[in-house]
Design a protein around this motif. Structure first.
Motif, short mmCIF file in Angstrom:
data_model
loop_
_atom_site.label_atom_id
_atom_site.label_comp_id
_atom_site.label_asym_id
_atom_site.label_seq_id
_atom_site.Cartn_x
_atom_site.Cartn_y
_atom_site.Cartn_z
N VAL A 82 -29.29 -22.70 19.21
CA VAL A 82 -29.47 -24.13 18.91
C VAL A 82 -29.17 -24.98 20.14
CG1 VAL A 82 -28.45 -26.06 17.64
CG2 VAL A 82 -29.20 -24.03 16.41
N LEU A 83 -28.16 -24.60 20.90
CA LEU A 83 -27.87 -25.32 22.14
C LEU A 83 -29.06 -25.24 23.10
CD1 LEU A 83 -24.15 -24.37 22.87
CD2 LEU A 83 -25.05 -26.62 22.25
N TYR A 84 -29.66 -24.05 23.20
CA TYR A 84 -30.83 -23.88 24.05
C TYR A 84 -32.00 -24.75 23.57
CZ TYR A 84 -35.13 -21.69 25.76
OH TYR A 84 -36.36 -21.47 26.28
N LEU A 85 -32.25 -24.72 22.25
CA LEU A 85 -33.33 -25.52 21.69
C LEU A 85 -33.07 -27.01 21.88
CD1 LEU A 85 -34.11 -23.60 18.37
CD2 LEU A 85 -35.54 -23.71 20.42
N ALA A 86 -31.82 -27.42 21.69
CA ALA A 86 -31.48 -28.83 21.86
C ALA A 86 -31.76 -29.27 23.30
CB ALA A 86 -30.02 -29.06 21.51
N TRP A 87 -31.44 -28.43 24.25
CA TRP A 87 -31.71 -28.76 25.65
C TRP A 87 -33.21 -28.86 25.89
CZ3 TRP A 87 -34.13 -25.73 29.51
CH2 TRP A 87 -34.09 -26.29 30.79
N LYS A 88 -34.00 -27.93 25.32
CA LYS A 88 -35.46 -27.96 25.48
C LYS A 88 -36.05 -29.22 24.85
CE LYS A 88 -37.85 -25.00 26.78
NZ LYS A 88 -38.48 -24.80 28.11
N ILE A 89 -35.52 -29.61 23.70
CA ILE A 89 -36.01 -30.82 23.02
C ILE A 89 -35.67 -32.06 23.84
CG2 ILE A 89 -35.66 -32.30 21.02
CD1 ILE A 89 -35.31 -29.72 19.35
N ALA A 90 -34.42 -32.14 24.29
CA ALA A 90 -33.97 -33.33 25.03
C ALA A 90 -34.72 -33.51 26.34
CB ALA A 90 -32.47 -33.25 25.29
N THR A 91 -35.20 -32.42 26.93
CA THR A 91 -35.87 -32.50 28.22
C THR A 91 -37.39 -32.33 28.10
OG1 THR A 91 -35.50 -30.12 28.60
CG2 THR A 91 -33.83 -31.65 29.44
N ALA A 92 -37.92 -32.42 26.87
CA ALA A 92 -39.37 -32.24 26.66
C ALA A 92 -40.14 -33.32 27.41
CB ALA A 92 -39.70 -32.29 25.17
N ALA A 93 -41.33 -32.93 27.88
CA ALA A 93 -42.18 -33.87 28.62
C ALA A 93 -42.78 -34.89 27.66
CB ALA A 93 -43.30 -33.11 29.33
N PRO A 94 -43.18 -36.06 28.15
CA PRO A 94 -43.89 -37.04 27.31
C PRO A 94 -45.14 -36.43 26.71
CG PRO A 94 -43.20 -38.05 29.38
CD PRO A 94 -42.92 -36.57 29.50
N LEU A 95 -45.63 -37.02 25.63
CA LEU A 95 -46.75 -36.46 24.88
C LEU A 95 -47.97 -36.21 25.75
CD1 LEU A 95 -46.54 -38.62 21.65
CD2 LEU A 95 -45.88 -36.23 21.91
N ASP A 96 -48.28 -37.11 26.66
CA ASP A 96 -49.48 -36.94 27.46
C ASP A 96 -49.33 -35.88 28.53
OD1 ASP A 96 -47.70 -38.28 29.00
OD2 ASP A 96 -49.10 -39.84 29.66
N GLN A 97 -48.12 -35.35 28.69
CA GLN A 97 -47.90 -34.30 29.66
C GLN A 97 -47.74 -32.94 29.01
OE1 GLN A 97 -44.68 -35.25 32.36
NE2 GLN A 97 -45.34 -37.38 32.53
#
Length: 200
Positions: A82-97
């Protein structure tokens, strides 16, 4: 068995509609990637949970009761994931990227496998087979899983729809970043009750 159907439906609804790692990730995926791209994630959660509940019902329950430390290991593994997923979510690129970036929705097999280390899912499965299929027969377990599955799928789908409804509003990169950071924080917060119980 018939007298437990109504209580099982109530339990399945309450357990499936409330926030948890699965639902928060589905909503985030719906907001970032849309309904169609989130379908493998949704089906992975659903099939993975049904399979896990069935296997627990026909054999793993005795093992977990004999070695309760297994549940503690699941808590640790889930917390780390969950910590890994949370980091991936928080650093996700904007929708157009997203189309050209590394961000992507969870795959079917990843979502299915996640059920085995998700303490909320394991607890829901254990409750289903011990409380609502107490006869521990193949028929009782199968009926309980069928009922739970019929309630669970639309509940989880609703979280994707909520995320998808926010998709247009989240076209603004600043709003999306704030949303993703908030969802990452909520995802980590969803693990707090599990970690508080650690070792109990």
């Amino acid at each position: 068995m018939t007298e437990t159907i109504a209580p099982l439906i109530s339990f399945a609804f309450a357990a499936s509609i409330t926030p948890g790692p699965n639902n928060l990730m589905l909503m985030t995926s719906g907001a970032n990637f849309g309904w169609r791209n989130t379908m493998p994630h949704l089906l992975g959660v659903w099939v993975g949970f049904i399979l896990m509940t069935f296997l627990i019902g026909i054999g793993l329950l005795q093992t977990i009761e004999r070695f309760p430390q297994i549940f503690d290991v699941l808590k640790i593994l889930c917390g780390l994931f969950v910590l890994y997923l949370a980091w991936k979510i928080a650093t996700a690129a904007p929708l157009d990227q997203n189309a050209v970036g590394s961000a992507r929705p969870l795959r079917f097999i990843e979502a299915a496998a996640f059920q085995w280390i998700n303490p909320k899912a394991v607890a829901m499965a254990l409750t289903t087979v011990t409380t609502y299929a107490s006869e521990q027969t193949f028929t009782a377990i199968s009926v309980a899983i069928l009922i739970f599955g019929c309630v669970n799928l639309p509940c989880c789908s609703a979280w994707i729809l909520v995320g998808q409804r926010m998709r247009i509003w989240l076209q603004n990169p600043h709003r999306l970043r704030a949303f993703n950071v908030t969802m990452a924080a909520l995802l980590m917060a969803s693990m707090v009750p599990v970690l508080i119980d650690f070792g109990d």
